[in-house]
Enzyme design. Structure first.
Site, PDB file in Angstrom:
ATOM      1  N   ASP A 114      52.107  43.001  51.877  1.00 11.92           N
ATOM      2  CA  ASP A 114      50.776  42.735  52.401  1.00 11.92           C
ATOM      3  C   ASP A 114      50.678  42.991  53.891  1.00 11.92           C
ATOM      4  OD1 ASP A 114      49.463  41.786  49.992  1.00 11.92           O
ATOM      5  OD2 ASP A 114      50.876  40.130  50.069  1.00 11.92           O
ATOM      6  N   GLU A 135      41.266  38.523  40.994  1.00 16.47           N
ATOM      7  CA  GLU A 135      42.694  38.551  41.290  1.00 16.47           C
ATOM      8  C   GLU A 135      42.955  37.454  42.313  1.00 16.47           C
ATOM      9  OE1 GLU A 135      45.339  41.893  43.232  1.00 16.47           O
ATOM     10  OE2 GLU A 135      44.231  42.713  41.537  1.00 16.47           O
ATOM     11  N   TYR A 192      48.098  49.192  37.732  1.00 19.40           N
ATOM     12  CA  TYR A 192      47.563  49.096  39.087  1.00 19.40           C
ATOM     13  C   TYR A 192      48.198  50.206  39.924  1.00 19.40           C
ATOM     14  CZ  TYR A 192      46.206  46.605  43.449  1.00 19.40           C
ATOM     15  OH  TYR A 192      45.676  46.234  44.655  1.00 19.40           O
TER      16      TYR A 192
END
Length: 270
Positions: free
Chosen positions: A56, A45, A171
């Site tokens: 993030d 990834e 995911y």
């Protein structure tokens, strides 16, 4: 069979390893990707650095800053991807990032360039499934998987929307919040994976907060894939251009743990 499908068809769950492209420099990234493969990662990834990576945590935010400070461009990332594909024709490569770098020059142009670079899938963090038209049709037309995210707050009413048009794998973001800051609870992962697998035939990979071989093994007992990112990015931050060796050694511990977890289940007939 696509490269992603082949990765998830192996006897053990897929180990999915994330690094930020261009961290610490674009020139250093290919060697780091080699280290991921050497260590036993099944899917790579590759993060596309962005000025406002809202999903993030501090480690990947810092990696974005280092990468952008080194002058990394989308063209650099695609060149890195193309070089990786030439060296590794069978290892799946997924781009993960935010909408602006992907669609500012047009979704069709981005999808075509990603296809030319040998990219297998794209995760766009900030395009919700309700706005799939912004990127999804272009990816699907290029034969690139549009990989979707599910979270602990994705309820039964919204899950069908998340799954519509999704491909490659699903995911599952195991914690609410940003990457690398919280530790997932295994009981909640077990329940969530069971619920998601009942709703889709796509492989279910679990990420966010997985750092140790022990955690990876626990997740591997229930999920089709285990995603590790922030811990790898931290190794790159500590070692800079000298990170390939430590990265490969760390990935090897994760790969062994993931493979061992599924083997244990097979032995006990679970």
């Amino acid at each position: 069979m696509t490269r992603l499908a082949a990765a998830f068809a192996k006897p053990s769950p897929a180990l999915i390893a994330f690094v930020t492209a261009g961290d610490p420099t674009p020139a250093a990234t290919p060697a780091i990707l080699e280290a991921l493969v050497e260590g036993g990662a099944d899917v790579i990834e590759l993060g596309m650095p962005f000025t406002d990576p809202m999903a993030d945590g501090p480690a990947i935010q810092a990696a974005n800053i280092r990468s952008l400070g080194a002058g990394t461009t989308t063209a650099d990332i695609l060149a890195i991807a193309k070089g990786f594909r030439a060296r590794h024709p069978d290892v799946p490569l997924v781009l993960m990032g935010y909408a602006n770098p992907m669609i500012r020059r047009g979704a069709d142009r981005f999808a075509a360039a990603a296809k030319d670079a040998g990219v297998d899938g794209v995760i766009c963090v900030d395009i919700p499934p309700e706005e799939d038209d912004a990127l999804g049709p272009a990816l699907r037309a290029a034969g690139i998987a549009a990989i979707r995210l599910a979270t602990p707050t994705t309820d039964a009413a919204r899950l069908p929307t998340v799954l519509t048009g999704a491909s490659g794998f699903l995911y599952y973001v195991s914690v609410a919040g940003i990457t690398g800051k919280q530790q997932p609870q295994q009981d909640s992962i077990d329940a969530a994976v069971a619920r998601l697998k009942a709703a889709t035939e796509l492989p279910v990979a679990v990420g966010f907060g997985i750092r140790t071989p022990e955690q990876a093994a626990q997740v591997a007992r229930v999920a089709d894939g285990v995603v590790v990112g922030s811990a790898i990015v931290e190794i790159v931050a500590r070692h800079g251009v000298g990170s390939p060796g430590p990265v490969a050694a760390y990935i090897r511990t994760l790969a062994d743990a993931v493979a061992g977890a599924r083997q244990t289940l097979m032995e006990i007939g679970a």
